[in-house]
Design an enzyme around this catalytic site. Structure first.
Site, PDB file in Angstrom:
ATOM      1  N   ASP A   1       0.826  -3.221  11.856  1.00  0.00           N
ATOM      2  CA  ASP A   1       1.350  -3.701  10.624  1.00  0.00           C
ATOM      3  C   ASP A   1       1.539  -5.174  10.460  1.00  0.00           C
ATOM      4  O   ASP A   1       2.712  -5.601  11.110  1.00  0.00           O
ATOM      5  CB  ASP A   1       2.561  -2.816  10.125  1.00  0.00           C
TER       6      ASP A   1
ATOM      7  N   ASP B   1       4.978  -6.238   9.035  1.00  0.00           N
ATOM      8  CA  ASP B   1       6.098  -6.130  10.049  1.00  0.00           C
ATOM      9  C   ASP B   1       6.394  -6.985  11.209  1.00  0.00           C
ATOM     10  O   ASP B   1       7.238  -7.204  11.669  1.00  0.00           O
ATOM     11  CB  ASP B   1       6.249  -4.760  10.475  1.00  0.00           C
TER      12      ASP B   1
ATOM     13  N   ARG C   1       1.164  -1.207   0.013  1.00  0.00           N
ATOM     14  CA  ARG C   1      -0.117   0.093   0.004  1.00  0.00           C
ATOM     15  C   ARG C   1       0.905   1.295  -0.199  1.00  0.00           C
ATOM     16  O   ARG C   1       1.603   1.470   0.887  1.00  0.00           O
ATOM     17  CB  ARG C   1      -0.916  -0.142   1.364  1.00  0.00           C
TER      18      ARG C   1
ATOM     19  N   THR D   1      -1.339   7.536  -0.628  1.00  0.00           N
ATOM     20  CA  THR D   1      -2.618   7.555  -1.028  1.00  0.00           C
ATOM     21  C   THR D   1      -3.287   6.277  -0.750  1.00  0.00           C
ATOM     22  O   THR D   1      -4.385   6.238  -0.848  1.00  0.00           O
ATOM     23  CB  THR D   1      -2.442   7.196  -2.708  1.00  0.00           C
TER      24      THR D   1
HETATM   25  C1  PRP Z   1      -1.168  -4.588   4.367  1.00  0.00           C
HETATM   26  C2  PRP Z   1      -2.145  -6.095   4.088  1.00  0.00           C
HETATM   27  C3  PRP Z   1      -2.854  -6.085   2.972  1.00  0.00           C
HETATM   28  C4  PRP Z   1      -3.253  -4.492   3.014  1.00  0.00           C
HETATM   29  C5  PRP Z   1      -4.314  -4.277   3.297  1.00  0.00           C
HETATM   30  O1  PRP Z   1       0.017  -5.014   3.322  1.00  0.00           O
HETATM   31  O2  PRP Z   1      -1.205  -7.334   4.309  1.00  0.00           O
HETATM   32  O3  PRP Z   1      -2.275  -6.249   1.603  1.00  0.00           O
HETATM   33  O4  PRP Z   1      -2.312  -3.811   3.589  1.00  0.00           O
HETATM   34  O5  PRP Z   1      -4.633  -2.978   3.052  1.00  0.00           O
HETATM   35  P1  PRP Z   1      -5.853  -2.489   2.350  1.00  0.00           P
HETATM   36  O6  PRP Z   1      -6.997  -3.365   2.439  1.00  0.00           O
HETATM   37  O7  PRP Z   1      -6.211  -1.111   2.528  1.00  0.00           O
HETATM   38  O8  PRP Z   1      -5.494  -2.440   0.633  1.00  0.00           O
HETATM   39  P2  PRP Z   1       1.071  -4.021   3.242  1.00  0.00           P
HETATM   40  O9  PRP Z   1       1.118  -2.914   2.191  1.00  0.00           O
HETATM   41  O10 PRP Z   1       1.336  -3.415   4.722  1.00  0.00           O
HETATM   42  O11 PRP Z   1       2.342  -4.639   2.753  1.00  0.00           O
HETATM   43  P3  PRP Z   1       3.092  -5.661   3.351  1.00  0.00           P
HETATM   44  O12 PRP Z   1       2.417  -7.058   3.319  1.00  0.00           O
HETATM   45  O13 PRP Z   1       4.290  -5.975   2.272  1.00  0.00           O
HETATM   46  O14 PRP Z   1       3.564  -5.556   4.775  1.00  0.00           O
HETATM   47  N1  URA Z   2      -2.110  -3.158   6.945  1.00  0.00           N
HETATM   48  C1  URA Z   2      -2.072  -3.740   8.046  1.00  0.00           C
HETATM   49  O1  URA Z   2      -0.838  -4.519   8.068  1.00  0.00           O
HETATM   50  N2  URA Z   2      -2.642  -3.333   9.251  1.00  0.00           N
HETATM   51  C2  URA Z   2      -3.635  -2.611   8.976  1.00  0.00           C
HETATM   52  O2  URA Z   2      -4.201  -2.266  10.151  1.00  0.00           O
HETATM   53  C3  URA Z   2      -4.008  -2.056   7.929  1.00  0.00           C
HETATM   54  C4  URA Z   2      -3.288  -2.520   6.593  1.00  0.00           C
END
Ligand code: PRP
Ligand code: URA
Length: 210
Positions: free
Chosen positions: A201, A204, A105, A109
């Protein structure tokens, strides 16, 4: 919520989630619990699975029984955090194929950015089970579903550990043919589009990157 949303909200889930959500939980324990909850989600998602008739012999007698056709499934984790769910579901259906969709994400944005797509060649013939622990705005889920539909996939299930009501409403209304299994629907999204109370997160915490 719509009838294509299934929330587990079972006492065991609430118990496991209370550990997962705790900011003092170690990376090791976090990973283990993500795996366990993923198994429960997979168990629920397999409730409508078709079985093939077979005959076997127990040590006592011959019997007619049924087995799952494991070859008709593909698990697709959305990278990175979805990878944390893969071991759990592969324990349940060890012969399923695995694809990967890479997405993160944009922190300003909040829109998903797609950086990787690799799925089994015969994906259009398979039932696809998408894995992502967090369904927040629903943007990542929507993009992943669109990518799969553009490849001809007809049957999609989405497994998440925690969902925000806003995102879940958005995707379940847009895709009435997709079933969304989540272990818990939380309260709301905050101004940074994080799920409240959530667990922070997920990527993480699974990989220990922060
Ligand atoms: C997180 C999560 C989803 C997304 C959810 O990924 O694992 O993929 O955010 O958010 P949304 O419903 O608003 O799209 P992140 O962008 O943190 O990436 P990562 O898994 O690489 O940490
Ligand atoms: N992605 C995450 O990992 N946590 C949240 O709460 C939202 C998006």
């Amino acid at each position: 919520m719509h009838k294509n949303v299934i929330e587990l909200k079972h006492p065991l889930i609430i118990h496991k989630l209370s550990i997962l959500r705790d900011k003092n939980t170690s990376t090791k324990e976090f990973r283990e619990i993500v795996g366990e909850i993923s198994m429960f989600l997979c168990y629920e998602a397999m409730k409508d699975a078709e079985l093939n008739d077979i005959t076997i012999e127990t040590p006592i007698a011959k019997m007619d029984t049924q087995r799952l056709n494991e070859d008709r499934y593909a698990f697709i984790p959305i990278l990175r955090a979805g990878l944390g769910m893969l071991d759990g579901v592969i324990n349940v259906i060890p012969n399923a194929k695995v694809g990967h969709i890479g997405m993160y994400r944009n922190e300003e944005t909040f829109e998903p950015v797609n950086y990787f797509f690799k799925v089994p060649k015969d994906i259009e013939k398979r039932e696809v089970i998408l894995l992502d622990p967090m369904l927040a705005t629903g943007g990542s889920a929507e993009d992943a579903i669109e990518l799969l539909k553009s490849k001809g996939v007809e049957k999609i299930k989405f497994l998440s550990i925690i969902s925000a009501p806003e995102g879940l409403k958005r995707v379940s209304e847009k895709y009435p043919d997709v079933v969304f299994y989540t272990s818990y629907i939380d309260d709301h999204l905050n101004e940074n589009k994080y799920i409240v109370p959530g667990l922070g997160d997920a990527g993480d915490r699974i990989f220990g990157t922060k």
